[in-house]
Motif scaffolding. Structure first.
Motif, PDB file in Angstrom:
ATOM      1  N   THR A 296      68.767  60.269  -2.223  1.00 26.70           N
ATOM      2  CA  THR A 296      68.917  60.373  -3.674  1.00 26.70           C
ATOM      3  C   THR A 296      69.499  59.103  -4.278  1.00 26.70           C
ATOM      4  O   THR A 296      69.108  58.701  -5.387  1.00 26.70           O
ATOM      5  N   ALA A 297      70.415  58.434  -3.580  1.00 33.11           N
ATOM      6  CA  ALA A 297      70.979  57.194  -4.118  1.00 33.11           C
ATOM      7  C   ALA A 297      69.905  56.116  -4.256  1.00 33.11           C
ATOM      8  O   ALA A 297      69.855  55.401  -5.274  1.00 33.11           O
ATOM      9  N   SER A 298      69.054  55.993  -3.245  1.00 32.54           N
ATOM     10  CA  SER A 298      67.981  54.997  -3.327  1.00 32.54           C
ATOM     11  C   SER A 298      66.955  55.389  -4.389  1.00 32.54           C
ATOM     12  O   SER A 298      66.484  54.547  -5.158  1.00 32.54           O
ATOM     13  N   LEU A 299      66.621  56.667  -4.450  1.00 30.03           N
ATOM     14  CA  LEU A 299      65.672  57.176  -5.448  1.00 30.03           C
ATOM     15  C   LEU A 299      66.148  56.837  -6.860  1.00 30.03           C
ATOM     16  O   LEU A 299      65.391  56.296  -7.689  1.00 30.03           O
ATOM     17  N   GLU A 300      67.412  57.112  -7.130  1.00 34.08           N
ATOM     18  CA  GLU A 300      67.959  56.924  -8.472  1.00 34.08           C
ATOM     19  C   GLU A 300      68.180  55.450  -8.795  1.00 34.08           C
ATOM     20  O   GLU A 300      67.977  55.024  -9.940  1.00 34.08           O
ATOM     21  N   SER A 301      68.580  54.663  -7.812  1.00 34.57           N
ATOM     22  CA  SER A 301      68.755  53.229  -8.064  1.00 34.57           C
ATOM     23  C   SER A 301      67.427  52.581  -8.428  1.00 34.57           C
ATOM     24  O   SER A 301      67.342  51.801  -9.390  1.00 34.57           O
ATOM     25  N   MET A 302      66.386  52.896  -7.686  1.00 33.54           N
ATOM     26  CA  MET A 302      65.068  52.305  -7.962  1.00 33.54           C
ATOM     27  C   MET A 302      64.488  52.785  -9.281  1.00 33.54           C
ATOM     28  O   MET A 302      63.674  52.092  -9.904  1.00 33.54           O
ATOM     29  N   ALA A 303      64.905  53.971  -9.734  1.00 38.32           N
ATOM     30  CA  ALA A 303      64.350  54.551 -10.959  1.00 38.32           C
ATOM     31  C   ALA A 303      64.690  53.733 -12.201  1.00 38.32           C
ATOM     32  O   ALA A 303      64.045  53.910 -13.245  1.00 38.32           O
ATOM     33  N   PHE A 304      65.658  52.837 -12.104  1.00 38.39           N
ATOM     34  CA  PHE A 304      65.983  51.999 -13.256  1.00 38.39           C
ATOM     35  C   PHE A 304      64.862  51.026 -13.585  1.00 38.39           C
ATOM     36  O   PHE A 304      64.751  50.562 -14.728  1.00 38.39           O
TER      37      PHE A 304
ATOM     38  N   SER B 105      64.217  63.022  10.328  1.00 33.52           N
ATOM     39  CA  SER B 105      65.261  63.864   9.733  1.00 33.52           C
ATOM     40  C   SER B 105      64.653  65.102   9.096  1.00 33.52           C
ATOM     41  O   SER B 105      63.481  65.123   8.704  1.00 33.52           O
ATOM     42  N   ARG B 106      65.460  66.133   8.984  1.00 33.42           N
ATOM     43  CA  ARG B 106      64.990  67.361   8.341  1.00 33.42           C
ATOM     44  C   ARG B 106      64.787  67.154   6.841  1.00 33.42           C
ATOM     45  O   ARG B 106      63.936  67.802   6.224  1.00 33.42           O
ATOM     46  N   VAL B 107      65.586  66.282   6.235  1.00 32.05           N
ATOM     47  CA  VAL B 107      65.396  65.985   4.809  1.00 32.05           C
ATOM     48  C   VAL B 107      64.005  65.403   4.591  1.00 32.05           C
ATOM     49  O   VAL B 107      63.267  65.853   3.709  1.00 32.05           O
ATOM     50  N   ALA B 108      63.636  64.416   5.403  1.00 33.70           N
ATOM     51  CA  ALA B 108      62.311  63.807   5.266  1.00 33.70           C
ATOM     52  C   ALA B 108      61.210  64.834   5.503  1.00 33.70           C
ATOM     53  O   ALA B 108      60.196  64.862   4.789  1.00 33.70           O
TER      54      ALA B 108
ATOM     55  N   LEU C  47      60.347  67.739  -9.537  1.00 34.68           N
ATOM     56  CA  LEU C  47      59.930  66.439 -10.065  1.00 34.68           C
ATOM     57  C   LEU C  47      58.424  66.224  -9.914  1.00 34.68           C
ATOM     58  O   LEU C  47      57.762  65.733 -10.831  1.00 34.68           O
ATOM     59  N   ILE C  48      57.879  66.597  -8.759  1.00 39.12           N
ATOM     60  CA  ILE C  48      56.449  66.366  -8.504  1.00 39.12           C
ATOM     61  C   ILE C  48      55.581  67.302  -9.337  1.00 39.12           C
ATOM     62  O   ILE C  48      54.640  66.878 -10.021  1.00 39.12           O
TER      63      ILE C  48
ATOM     64  N   LEU D  52      58.535  56.448  -6.328  1.00 31.83           N
ATOM     65  CA  LEU D  52      59.969  56.493  -6.048  1.00 31.83           C
ATOM     66  C   LEU D  52      60.270  57.332  -4.807  1.00 31.83           C
ATOM     67  O   LEU D  52      61.073  56.936  -3.946  1.00 31.83           O
ATOM     68  N   ILE D  53      59.656  58.487  -4.718  1.00 33.19           N
ATOM     69  CA  ILE D  53      59.913  59.390  -3.594  1.00 33.19           C
ATOM     70  C   ILE D  53      59.446  58.766  -2.280  1.00 33.19           C
ATOM     71  O   ILE D  53      60.151  58.813  -1.264  1.00 33.19           O
TER      72      ILE D  53
END
Length: 481
Positions: free
Chosen positions: A167-175, A195-198, A244-245, A183-184
């Motif tokens: 989420t930190a990378s997603l939100e940083s790039m969203a700028f 990872s289970r998140v991925a 979001l999608i 983004l995702i």
């Protein structure tokens, strides 16, 4: 020479404000349904107009901003954040409480988030990533560095931490990137592929590409995450991505869809709202929802002493973040110039700042902690097993020393053992300086033997004193009875 980064201050401020307003909207909308594993059918707010509901997702980030402004971006570390956590964060539930209990016994991050923590794969970390993204707009590796410090306190090096990296990378790039799918996909590249998140996020992307209804995809996520149980990061991050999608850029549709998936609905709604708030800016959030929620921040889980210093509105929070960005990026040799014209971020965004973080984080032992020095030596401590010892038992510890200077050091080592305990260890340690053929790293190992008496908490200070320096490196080892 510093890397230049020109940022349109008006546009950036609009996006940061949109982040916090979106966070407040989604958190308030989702809170009444939090924790229920059911398919919801909401159509808007279920709380009084003008009354944003309190939400720990936002509260904790006020503490992190305070820590950043107090100690500065170079000195901020997981250990500093852990100390602020003990002083300012009041809840004792789930991973918050387990992390706090471990810290109080002297176990430092990420060990504090790993030891006896059945909630380390839960949602407490990825819901507080916006502060790092906002302080490092368009520079995900910088945002991720702080996100790892943050998440490791109560999630160790487990799925809860991978979720905050995402989420930190997603939100940083969203700028500077508005396409949600792009983004995702990019954010997935920052976390372990296995990872289970991925895995959960890819279920959403595959289902959407196959034209499946979002309710069917939600069920696939639930089935795949059944072994993890409720309130866990992989499934709830996936519900956020699903909103979001399938929301396809529409603010209202995205938040409602994420919340309708159920489970940790204040978190899924708040993160979806924050991400779209960055993409759209405050001006792009529907006016009726902005008017309904207002500008206030209602704290719930930070102590009264910190509450007095915390920003009271999203506007005040935005201005504090905006004021802090140049200091944060300067620490990574990025010079921020606020301008009225167009953004010029290409050189800084392509500089590969901290590009090697994955090597050090993903390979580290979960049963470890860092002692960053910035004087002459950094240290990483690794336990061979859980930090528990019985009377007469043995325990092995390895310390990795990294020389930060241009000359080698001899260290004299002293160990403070409890009465009746013994240890085998080298009394001196040589650490070469970093050269083209040497990495400036040395490893030191100790075997500890407990005596007949073992206390509930046994503190064993290990001191490395480099000749020629006045300040030693102190390693606070802790073994539990």
């Amino acid at each position: 020479m510093a890397i230049p980064m020109k940022l349109n201050k008006k546009e950036l401020r609009n996006k940061i404000l949109g982040c916090w307003i979106g966070k407040n909207i989604g958190g308030t909308m989702g809170t009444p349904f939090e924790g229920a594993q059911q398919l919801n059918d909401i159509h808007g707010f279920n709380s009084p107009k003008g009354e944003p509901l309190p939400n720990d997702d936002l509260d904790l980030q006020l503490v992190w901003l305070r820590a950043m402004r107090d100690v500065g971006p170079k000195e901020l570390s997981a250990n500093v954040l852990a100390d602020y956590w003990l002083s300012a964060v009041t809840p004792h539930w789930n991973e918050y409480g387990i992390g706090k209990c471990n810290l109080e016994m002297g176990l430092l991050p990420p060990l504090s988030g790993e030891f006896k923590n059945d909630w380390k794969n839960s949602n407490g970390a990825w819901i507080r990533s916006e502060i790092w993204a906002s302080l490092a707009p368009g520079l995900p590796n910088v945002a991720i560095r702080y996100a790892i410090m943050d998440a490791s306190i109560d999630h160790g090096l487990s799925e809860g931490t991978w979720a905050e990296i995402f989420t930190a990378s997603l939100e940083s790039m969203a700028f500077f990137e508005s396409d949600i799918r792009t983004l995702i996909e990019k954010a997935l590249s920052f976390i372990p592929e296995d990872s289970r998140v991925a895995r959960s996020v890819r279920i959403v992307l595959s289902g959407y590409d196959a034209g499946k209804p979002w309710k069917d995809v939600r069920q696939e996520i639930l089935d795949d995450s059944a072994d993890l149980g409720w309130f866990q990061a992989p499934g709830n991050v996936a519900f956020t991505v699903l909103g979001l999608i399938y929301g396809e850029g529409d603010f209202k549709k995205s938040l409602i869809t994420a919340i309708d998936c159920g489970d940790d609905t204040d978190c899924t709604g708040a993160t979806a709202g924050a991400l779209l708030g960055i993409v759209l800016g405050a001006d792009g959030i529907p006016a009726d929802w902005k008017e309904y929620i207002g500008d206030r921040i209602i704290p719930v889980c930070i102590s009264a002493s910190y509450r007095d210093y915390a920003p009271k509105t999203c506007t005040e929070l935005t201005d504090l973040v905006l004021d802090t960005i140049p200091d944060v990026l300067k620490a990574y040799d990025v010079e921020v110039l606020y301008v009225d014209g167009e953004n010029d971020t290409e050189e800084a965004r392509n500089a590969g700042i901290l590009a090697g973080y994955k090597e050090s984080v993903f390979r580290r032992s979960r049963l470890s902690f860092e002692i960053p020095s910035r004087l002459h030596t950094d240290a990483v401590v690794e336990y061979e097993a859980d930090p528990v010892i019985a009377p007469g038992g043995e325990f092995r510890v390895t310390v990795t020393l990294t020389n930060l200077r241009r000359n080698p050091y001899h260290y004299e080592v002293t160990v403070g053992l409890p009465e009746g305990w013994t240890a085998e260890f080298p009394r001196t340690q040589y650490v070469e300086h970093k050269t083209l053929v040497n990495d400036g790293v040395s490893r030191w190992t100790m075997t500890i033997r407990a005596g007949d008496r073992v206390d509930p908490v046994n503190r064993i200070p290990v001191v490395f004193s480099p000749r020629g320096h006045a300040v030693p490196v102190m390693i606070p080892l802790v073994l539990l009875g």
